[in-house]
Motif scaffolding. Sequence first.
Motif, PDB file in Angstrom:
ATOM      1  N   GLY A  71       0.771  -1.241   0.000  1.00  0.00           N
ATOM      2  CA  GLY A  71       0.000   0.000   0.000  1.00  0.00           C
ATOM      3  C   GLY A  71       0.796   1.282   0.000  1.00  0.00           C
ATOM      4  O   GLY A  71       0.254   2.340   0.332  1.00  0.00           O
ATOM      5  N   HIS A  72       2.070   1.246  -0.340  1.00  0.00           N
ATOM      6  CA  HIS A  72       2.908   2.457  -0.352  1.00  0.00           C
ATOM      7  C   HIS A  72       2.778   3.246   0.958  1.00  0.00           C
ATOM      8  O   HIS A  72       2.332   4.397   0.958  1.00  0.00           O
ATOM      9  N   PRO A  73       3.173   2.655   2.069  1.00  0.00           N
ATOM     10  CA  PRO A  73       2.980   3.325   3.363  1.00  0.00           C
ATOM     11  C   PRO A  73       3.950   4.467   3.638  1.00  0.00           C
ATOM     12  O   PRO A  73       3.851   5.120   4.674  1.00  0.00           O
ATOM     13  N   GLY A  74       4.907   4.718   2.748  1.00  0.00           N
ATOM     14  CA  GLY A  74       5.798   5.854   2.951  1.00  0.00           C
ATOM     15  C   GLY A  74       7.224   5.463   3.274  1.00  0.00           C
ATOM     16  O   GLY A  74       7.596   4.278   3.235  1.00  0.00           O
ATOM     17  N   PRO A  75       8.055   6.459   3.610  1.00  0.00           N
ATOM     18  CA  PRO A  75       9.492   6.208   3.786  1.00  0.00           C
ATOM     19  C   PRO A  75       9.841   5.200   4.875  1.00  0.00           C
ATOM     20  O   PRO A  75      10.876   4.536   4.774  1.00  0.00           O
ATOM     21  N   LEU A  76       9.018   5.086   5.913  1.00  0.00           N
ATOM     22  CA  LEU A  76       9.340   4.107   6.960  1.00  0.00           C
ATOM     23  C   LEU A  76       9.414   2.689   6.401  1.00  0.00           C
ATOM     24  O   LEU A  76      10.210   1.874   6.877  1.00  0.00           O
ATOM     25  N   ALA A  77       8.584   2.401   5.412  1.00  0.00           N
ATOM     26  CA  ALA A  77       8.645   1.069   4.797  1.00  0.00           C
ATOM     27  C   ALA A  77       9.975   0.879   4.077  1.00  0.00           C
ATOM     28  O   ALA A  77      10.543  -0.218   4.064  1.00  0.00           O
ATOM     29  N   GLY A  78      10.486   1.949   3.484  1.00  0.00           N
ATOM     30  CA  GLY A  78      11.796   1.878   2.850  1.00  0.00           C
ATOM     31  C   GLY A  78      12.910   1.685   3.861  1.00  0.00           C
ATOM     32  O   GLY A  78      13.873   0.959   3.614  1.00  0.00           O
ATOM     33  N   ARG A 148      14.613  -3.242  13.796  1.00  0.00           N
ATOM     34  CA  ARG A 148      13.766  -3.568  12.646  1.00  0.00           C
ATOM     35  C   ARG A 148      12.476  -4.308  13.025  1.00  0.00           C
ATOM     36  O   ARG A 148      11.430  -4.065  12.408  1.00  0.00           O
ATOM     37  N   ASP A 149      12.519  -5.175  14.018  1.00  0.00           N
ATOM     38  CA  ASP A 149      11.288  -5.865  14.423  1.00  0.00           C
ATOM     39  C   ASP A 149      10.303  -4.876  15.039  1.00  0.00           C
ATOM     40  O   ASP A 149       9.091  -4.959  14.808  1.00  0.00           O
ATOM     41  N   ASP A 150      10.828  -3.935  15.808  1.00  0.00           N
ATOM     42  CA  ASP A 150       9.970  -2.913  16.391  1.00  0.00           C
ATOM     43  C   ASP A 150       9.328  -2.061  15.292  1.00  0.00           C
ATOM     44  O   ASP A 150       8.131  -1.765  15.342  1.00  0.00           O
ATOM     45  N   LEU A 151      10.123  -1.684  14.294  1.00  0.00           N
ATOM     46  CA  LEU A 151       9.588  -0.884  13.197  1.00  0.00           C
ATOM     47  C   LEU A 151       8.534  -1.657  12.418  1.00  0.00           C
ATOM     48  O   LEU A 151       7.488  -1.093  12.042  1.00  0.00           O
ATOM     49  N   ALA A 152       8.757  -2.928  12.177  1.00  0.00           N
ATOM     50  CA  ALA A 152       7.773  -3.740  11.463  1.00  0.00           C
ATOM     51  C   ALA A 152       6.454  -3.778  12.220  1.00  0.00           C
ATOM     52  O   ALA A 152       5.368  -3.662  11.623  1.00  0.00           O
ATOM     53  N   ALA A 153       6.528  -3.902  13.545  1.00  0.00           N
ATOM     54  CA  ALA A 153       5.305  -3.934  14.353  1.00  0.00           C
ATOM     55  C   ALA A 153       4.573  -2.597  14.299  1.00  0.00           C
ATOM     56  O   ALA A 153       3.340  -2.547  14.231  1.00  0.00           O
ATOM     57  N   VAL A 154       5.331  -1.514  14.309  1.00  0.00           N
ATOM     58  CA  VAL A 154       4.721  -0.181  14.249  1.00  0.00           C
ATOM     59  C   VAL A 154       4.028   0.032  12.906  1.00  0.00           C
ATOM     60  O   VAL A 154       2.914   0.555  12.837  1.00  0.00           O
ATOM     61  N   LEU A 155       4.669  -0.387  11.828  1.00  0.00           N
ATOM     62  CA  LEU A 155       4.037  -0.268  10.517  1.00  0.00           C
ATOM     63  C   LEU A 155       2.774  -1.121  10.437  1.00  0.00           C
ATOM     64  O   LEU A 155       1.763  -0.703   9.873  1.00  0.00           O
ATOM     65  N   ASP A 156       2.830  -2.306  11.011  1.00  0.00           N
ATOM     66  CA  ASP A 156       1.647  -3.169  11.026  1.00  0.00           C
ATOM     67  C   ASP A 156       0.495  -2.526  11.793  1.00  0.00           C
ATOM     68  O   ASP A 156      -0.671  -2.760  11.491  1.00  0.00           O
ATOM     69  N   SER A 157       0.835  -1.682  12.779  1.00  0.00           N
ATOM     70  CA  SER A 157      -0.208  -1.023  13.580  1.00  0.00           C
ATOM     71  C   SER A 157      -0.828   0.172  12.864  1.00  0.00           C
ATOM     72  O   SER A 157      -1.806   0.746  13.348  1.00  0.00           O
ATOM     73  N   GLY A 158      -0.255   0.558  11.723  1.00  0.00           N
ATOM     74  CA  GLY A 158      -0.822   1.657  10.950  1.00  0.00           C
ATOM     75  C   GLY A 158      -0.087   2.977  11.054  1.00  0.00           C
ATOM     76  O   GLY A 158      -0.454   3.948  10.392  1.00  0.00           O
ATOM     77  N   ILE A 159       0.948   3.059  11.878  1.00  0.00           N
ATOM     78  CA  ILE A 159       1.712   4.305  11.995  1.00  0.00           C
ATOM     79  C   ILE A 159       2.556   4.491  10.736  1.00  0.00           C
ATOM     80  O   ILE A 159       3.205   3.557  10.268  1.00  0.00           O
ATOM     81  N   ARG A 160       2.541   5.704  10.189  1.00  0.00           N
ATOM     82  CA  ARG A 160       3.246   5.989   8.946  1.00  0.00           C
ATOM     83  C   ARG A 160       4.261   7.127   9.079  1.00  0.00           C
ATOM     84  O   ARG A 160       5.227   7.177   8.325  1.00  0.00           O
ATOM     85  N   LYS A 161       4.056   8.033   9.999  1.00  0.00           N
ATOM     86  CA  LYS A 161       4.920   9.206  10.116  1.00  0.00           C
ATOM     87  C   LYS A 161       6.242   8.822  10.782  1.00  0.00           C
ATOM     88  O   LYS A 161       6.263   8.206  11.847  1.00  0.00           O
TER      89      LYS A 161
END
Length: 201
Positions: A71-78, A148-161
């Motif tokens: 879904g192109h969630p933004g730079p955090l996904a990169g 990285r695991d923490d970031l993956a969990a945050v992205l899964d929760s919907g945080i994008r900024k």
Amino acid sequence: MATLGVILAGGLATRMGGGDKGLLPLGGKPVIDHVITRLSPQVEGLALNANGDAARFEHLGLPILPDEVAGHPGPLAGVLAGMNWAAAQGATHIVTAAADTPFFPLDLAGRLVGAATEQGKPIALAATKTSQKTWRQPTFGFWPVALRDDLAAVLDSGIRKIVAWTDRHGTALAIYPDAPFDPFFNINTPDDLARAEELLL
């Protein structure tokens, strides 16, 4: 402390009418070539975060890392894709730079590492200081692969900024002046591209 570089080019470039801003011509070569020239000497290896057909970047000779979150969630996904790639290489950190910012500092990586060390924070972001305010540049950062695991969990929760996540962990700043111009000037519009041509002169 092995540090790899990741160029973030996963956005949709809507203000440019779509396409890849990094492939726009600037001074006779693509914008992304300027980014590679500046970042590659500062890190021990380099990859590109980009989505879609990787063949359009094949000529760069870099690993292409698509987002691992839909879904192109933004730079955090990169950032996450870069962390996962770096972990597979045995690196401890990555430094990121945006693909549409051709004038960022030549000492970016060193300043980010120094800021994180001196300020005792796990993450460091670049920032520009004007006469009124210090502006964070969140796509220019120093990131520990261990998060990285923490970031993956945050992205899964919907945080994008980006700063919504970095502020949870503590963030150092490597501050640059905005004179003679903001070194983190990025190309978002056709007018910005024309301005970048002027700045090359």
